[in-house]
Design a protein around this motif. Structure first.
Motif, PDB file in Angstrom:
ATOM      1  N   GLY A 140      15.234  25.455   2.522  1.00  0.00           N
ATOM      2  CA  GLY A 140      13.918  25.796   3.040  1.00  0.00           C
ATOM      3  C   GLY A 140      13.137  26.626   2.040  1.00  0.00           C
ATOM      4  O   GLY A 140      13.532  26.795   0.891  1.00  0.00           O
ATOM      5  N   LYS A 141      12.010  27.161   2.473  1.00  0.00           N
ATOM      6  CA  LYS A 141      11.149  27.940   1.583  1.00  0.00           C
ATOM      7  C   LYS A 141      11.773  29.297   1.282  1.00  0.00           C
ATOM      8  O   LYS A 141      12.416  29.911   2.139  1.00  0.00           O
ATOM      9  N   PRO A 142      11.564  29.820   0.070  1.00  0.00           N
ATOM     10  CA  PRO A 142      12.054  31.172  -0.237  1.00  0.00           C
ATOM     11  C   PRO A 142      11.261  32.211   0.539  1.00  0.00           C
ATOM     12  O   PRO A 142      10.039  32.086   0.706  1.00  0.00           O
ATOM     13  N   THR A 143      11.956  33.252   1.007  1.00  0.00           N
ATOM     14  CA  THR A 143      11.315  34.258   1.857  1.00  0.00           C
ATOM     15  C   THR A 143      11.375  35.667   1.278  1.00  0.00           C
ATOM     16  O   THR A 143      10.661  36.544   1.758  1.00  0.00           O
ATOM     17  N   GLY A 144      12.221  35.914   0.283  1.00  0.00           N
ATOM     18  CA  GLY A 144      12.289  37.271  -0.255  1.00  0.00           C
ATOM     19  C   GLY A 144      13.589  37.537  -0.984  1.00  0.00           C
ATOM     20  O   GLY A 144      14.349  36.623  -1.316  1.00  0.00           O
ATOM     21  N   ILE A 145      13.837  38.821  -1.203  1.00  0.00           N
ATOM     22  CA  ILE A 145      15.008  39.269  -1.958  1.00  0.00           C
ATOM     23  C   ILE A 145      15.953  40.004  -1.019  1.00  0.00           C
ATOM     24  O   ILE A 145      15.526  40.868  -0.239  1.00  0.00           O
ATOM     25  N   GLY A 146      17.236  39.665  -1.082  1.00  0.00           N
ATOM     26  CA  GLY A 146      18.248  40.363  -0.305  1.00  0.00           C
ATOM     27  C   GLY A 146      18.890  41.460  -1.130  1.00  0.00           C
ATOM     28  O   GLY A 146      18.222  42.244  -1.798  1.00  0.00           O
ATOM     29  N   ARG A 147      20.219  41.501  -1.125  1.00  0.00           N
ATOM     30  CA  ARG A 147      20.946  42.526  -1.855  1.00  0.00           C
ATOM     31  C   ARG A 147      20.753  42.363  -3.360  1.00  0.00           C
ATOM     32  O   ARG A 147      20.800  41.267  -3.899  1.00  0.00           O
ATOM     33  N   VAL A 148      20.543  43.490  -4.056  1.00  0.00           N
ATOM     34  CA  VAL A 148      20.441  43.503  -5.512  1.00  0.00           C
ATOM     35  C   VAL A 148      21.526  44.427  -6.059  1.00  0.00           C
ATOM     36  O   VAL A 148      21.637  45.582  -5.634  1.00  0.00           O
ATOM     37  N   GLU A 149      22.322  43.930  -6.994  1.00  0.00           N
ATOM     38  CA  GLU A 149      23.345  44.735  -7.658  1.00  0.00           C
ATOM     39  C   GLU A 149      22.958  44.849  -9.129  1.00  0.00           C
ATOM     40  O   GLU A 149      22.993  43.868  -9.869  1.00  0.00           O
ATOM     41  N   ARG A 150      22.585  46.045  -9.550  1.00  0.00           N
ATOM     42  CA  ARG A 150      22.141  46.264 -10.925  1.00  0.00           C
ATOM     43  C   ARG A 150      23.334  46.714 -11.764  1.00  0.00           C
ATOM     44  O   ARG A 150      23.884  47.788 -11.554  1.00  0.00           O
ATOM     45  N   HIS A 151      23.720  45.905 -12.733  1.00  0.00           N
ATOM     46  CA  HIS A 151      24.844  46.253 -13.601  1.00  0.00           C
ATOM     47  C   HIS A 151      24.424  47.271 -14.658  1.00  0.00           C
ATOM     48  O   HIS A 151      25.200  48.130 -15.050  1.00  0.00           O
ATOM     49  N   ASN A 152      23.218  47.150 -15.127  1.00  0.00           N
ATOM     50  CA  ASN A 152      22.629  48.091 -16.074  1.00  0.00           C
ATOM     51  C   ASN A 152      21.122  47.854 -16.045  1.00  0.00           C
ATOM     52  O   ASN A 152      20.628  47.142 -15.165  1.00  0.00           O
ATOM     53  N   ALA A 153      20.410  48.425 -17.002  1.00  0.00           N
ATOM     54  CA  ALA A 153      18.947  48.322 -16.959  1.00  0.00           C
ATOM     55  C   ALA A 153      18.435  46.912 -17.183  1.00  0.00           C
ATOM     56  O   ALA A 153      17.292  46.600 -16.814  1.00  0.00           O
ATOM     57  N   LEU A 154      19.268  46.054 -17.785  1.00  0.00           N
ATOM     58  CA  LEU A 154      18.793  44.720 -18.140  1.00  0.00           C
ATOM     59  C   LEU A 154      19.472  43.594 -17.370  1.00  0.00           C
ATOM     60  O   LEU A 154      19.036  42.451 -17.467  1.00  0.00           O
ATOM     61  N   GLU A 155      20.513  43.879 -16.613  1.00  0.00           N
ATOM     62  CA  GLU A 155      21.268  42.816 -15.948  1.00  0.00           C
ATOM     63  C   GLU A 155      21.443  43.145 -14.472  1.00  0.00           C
ATOM     64  O   GLU A 155      21.734  44.297 -14.117  1.00  0.00           O
ATOM     65  N   ALA A 156      21.290  42.140 -13.644  1.00  0.00           N
ATOM     66  CA  ALA A 156      21.434  42.331 -12.208  1.00  0.00           C
ATOM     67  C   ALA A 156      21.878  41.034 -11.555  1.00  0.00           C
ATOM     68  O   ALA A 156      21.590  39.937 -12.048  1.00  0.00           O
ATOM     69  N   ASP A 157      22.601  41.170 -10.446  1.00  0.00           N
ATOM     70  CA  ASP A 157      22.889  40.065  -9.547  1.00  0.00           C
ATOM     71  C   ASP A 157      22.098  40.300  -8.275  1.00  0.00           C
ATOM     72  O   ASP A 157      21.876  41.450  -7.875  1.00  0.00           O
ATOM     73  N   ALA A 158      21.681  39.226  -7.635  1.00  0.00           N
ATOM     74  CA  ALA A 158      20.874  39.388  -6.423  1.00  0.00           C
ATOM     75  C   ALA A 158      21.051  38.194  -5.504  1.00  0.00           C
ATOM     76  O   ALA A 158      21.474  37.113  -5.928  1.00  0.00           O
ATOM     77  N   SER A 159      20.733  38.410  -4.237  1.00  0.00           N
ATOM     78  CA  SER A 159      20.641  37.325  -3.264  1.00  0.00           C
ATOM     79  C   SER A 159      19.169  37.055  -3.001  1.00  0.00           C
ATOM     80  O   SER A 159      18.430  37.968  -2.608  1.00  0.00           O
ATOM     81  N   LEU A 160      18.754  35.819  -3.229  1.00  0.00           N
ATOM     82  CA  LEU A 160      17.393  35.405  -2.884  1.00  0.00           C
ATOM     83  C   LEU A 160      17.445  34.681  -1.554  1.00  0.00           C
ATOM     84  O   LEU A 160      18.257  33.773  -1.363  1.00  0.00           O
ATOM     85  N   MET A 161      16.590  35.101  -0.646  1.00  0.00           N
ATOM     86  CA  MET A 161      16.641  34.599   0.711  1.00  0.00           C
ATOM     87  C   MET A 161      15.685  33.413   0.896  1.00  0.00           C
ATOM     88  O   MET A 161      14.565  33.406   0.368  1.00  0.00           O
ATOM     89  N   PHE A 162      16.144  32.436   1.686  1.00  0.00           N
ATOM     90  CA  PHE A 162      15.365  31.252   2.042  1.00  0.00           C
ATOM     91  C   PHE A 162      15.362  31.116   3.563  1.00  0.00           C
ATOM     92  O   PHE A 162      16.066  31.841   4.266  1.00  0.00           O
ATOM     93  N   GLU A 163      14.580  30.188   4.058  1.00  0.00           N
ATOM     94  CA  GLU A 163      14.476  30.006   5.508  1.00  0.00           C
ATOM     95  C   GLU A 163      15.824  29.681   6.145  1.00  0.00           C
ATOM     96  O   GLU A 163      16.132  30.148   7.252  1.00  0.00           O
ATOM     97  N   ARG A 164      16.651  28.898   5.462  1.00  0.00           N
ATOM     98  CA  ARG A 164      17.920  28.471   6.070  1.00  0.00           C
ATOM     99  C   ARG A 164      19.152  28.915   5.283  1.00  0.00           C
ATOM    100  O   ARG A 164      20.257  28.482   5.572  1.00  0.00           O
ATOM    101  N   GLY A 165      18.966  29.773   4.307  1.00  0.00           N
ATOM    102  CA  GLY A 165      20.130  30.177   3.533  1.00  0.00           C
ATOM    103  C   GLY A 165      19.780  31.188   2.462  1.00  0.00           C
ATOM    104  O   GLY A 165      18.710  31.808   2.480  1.00  0.00           O
TER     105      GLY A 165
END
Length: 418
Positions: A74-99
């Motif tokens: 579905g359409k993207p709706t926003g940003i979920g959890r963000v894990e910042r490893h350092n100032a330049l690298e991060a992991d994140a969950s991008l939220m969508f309508e169905r996942g």
């Protein structure tokens, strides 16, 4: 006997050299918001992504990936959890309508802080479940085993399982048995973590110590850390020789190993080589005693260690280390209860926060046609779990991202449970 790659990249370009200001957390948040807009069909691609990334991943290719994500989630709706490893690298969950989609972000260290690397690590439905994850694992190509276990008395309890009792090749995951025996011998006072031993005969990579001088002094803690963290084969074989084959075999058997003896990595490499065909003939039907006799044959030591042995398909998959998901759960359960703080520290990864967990330990294994992923997890309430997965096929290489994504989804669910 290598670790699997951890993600499939959408694209990644080497960032330019640093020039001026340090990056701030807001830089990553800003770029993630821009990527959400781009995934939805708007935004300025050239402003968000650096030139090198755009060369590697032209906008039409990015748009095709975005369209595929929208079709499934579905359409993207926003940003979920963000894990910042350092100032330049991060992991994140991008939220969508169905996942949601798990992504990895790397910013260029230059003044613009444009995106230098962006990888979609995996996706998951919003209404995820252990049962759904196990069902997807069952549909992967080849033979798969998958288990999610709560570590309870008197033994691990399956929360979700597919072929949990079926033994499968596990590659370097056998090194968990070596770690367990080392921890047991340290606890019994036979060895110490800070004890120094000479580095043994070389094996092949993975690892680094195969290129070090013979007999290099090593602490047992350093050998074990290299064995688990980078799957160092020479360090592993050094520990097996130090601990004793009989002791390692007994530990592995108690923890559920489906094939004995436990081969050293050099023995496995040599037995898989065409020059060892006579010694390897009928290996799967031999008794443990008959196998030990062949390992002791002086002809085996003369077989070359050939780094060109492996291609795209499994090589003599009957010459391996075998265990079921239940056995791997039993192994990690033992380490969580009796391995001690040092063994748990050696197993620990940097992925706990990524899944909302207090601790994650990991050991995997991979060869062409073979993949094994084994995670030990503790949630914020102190409860322990194991996610053990394997996939093997003799007709081709395995793309690890599918199984890895299912394991990550299971860890996400464990971390989300309250």
């Amino acid at each position: 006997m290598r670790q699997p790659r951890r993600c499939a990249r959408v694209g990644h370009a080497r960032p330019p050299r640093p020039r001026n200001r340090p990056a701030r957390p807001a830089d990553a948040d800003k770029r993630l918001a821009e990527i959400v807009a781009l995934l939805g069909g708007s935004g300025d691609y050239a402003a968000t992504f650096g030139e090198r990334f755009r060369t590697e991943v032209p906008k039409p290719r990015f748009d095709a990936i975005a369209a595929k994500l929208r079709t499934g989630l579905g359409k993207p709706t926003g940003i979920g959890r963000v894990e910042r490893h350092n100032a330049l690298e991060a992991d994140a969950s991008l939220m969508f309508e169905r996942g949601r989609a798990r992504v990895r972000l790397t910013l260029a260290p230059g003044g613009t802080r444009q995106v230098a690397g962006f990888a979609i690590v995996g996706t998951a439905p919003l209404a995820d479940s252990f049962a759904g994850i196990v069902a997807e694992a069952a549909r992967l190509p080849g033979d798969t085993g998958f288990g999610i276990y709560a570590l309870e008395d008197p033994s691990p309890r399956a929360i979700g399982e597919h072929r949990g009792e079926a033994a499968a090749p596990i590659g370097s995951a056998f090194k968990l048995w070596v770690l367990a025996e080392l921890a047991a011998q340290v606890a019994d006072g036979k060895h110490r973590w800070d004890e120094v031993a000479p580095l043994g005969p070389r094996s092949l990579a993975s690892g680094i110590t195969q290129d070090w001088p013979a007999g290099t002094p090593m602490t047992l803690q350093a050998l074990a850390t290299l064995m688990i963290s980078i799957s160092d084969n020479t360090a592993t074989d050094t520990l097996v020789a130090l601990l004793g084959r009989d002791a390692v075999d007994a530990r592995a058997q108690a923890l559920g190993a489906a094939s004995l003896p436990v081969l050293t990595t050099a023995e496995a490499f040599r037995l898989k080589h065409p020059a060892a065909a006579a010694l390897a003939t009928g290996w799967a039907t031999l008794t443990p005693e008959q196998r030990r006799a062949r390992l002791a044959d002086p002809a085996l030591a003369k077989v070359p260690l050939d780094p060109a042995l492996f291609g795209d398909t499994a090589v003599r998959p009957e010459i391996e280390w075998f265990a079921s998901p239940r056995a791997m759960a039993r192994t990690l359960d033992w380490l969580s209860r009796k391995g001690g703080s040092q063994a748990l520290a050696i197993l620990a990864t940097a992925r706990a926060d990524r899944h909302g967990l207090a601790y994650v330990g990991y050991k995997g294994g991979s060869e062409p046609g073979i993949l094994s992923l084994n995670h030990l997890a503790r949630d914020r309430s102190g409860r322990w779990y194991v996610v053990a997965a394997s996939q093997h096929r003799g007709d081709g290489a395995i793309e690890p991202s599918a199984l890895d994504n299912l394991v990550a989804r299971a860890l996400d669910l464990i971390g989300a449970a309250r």
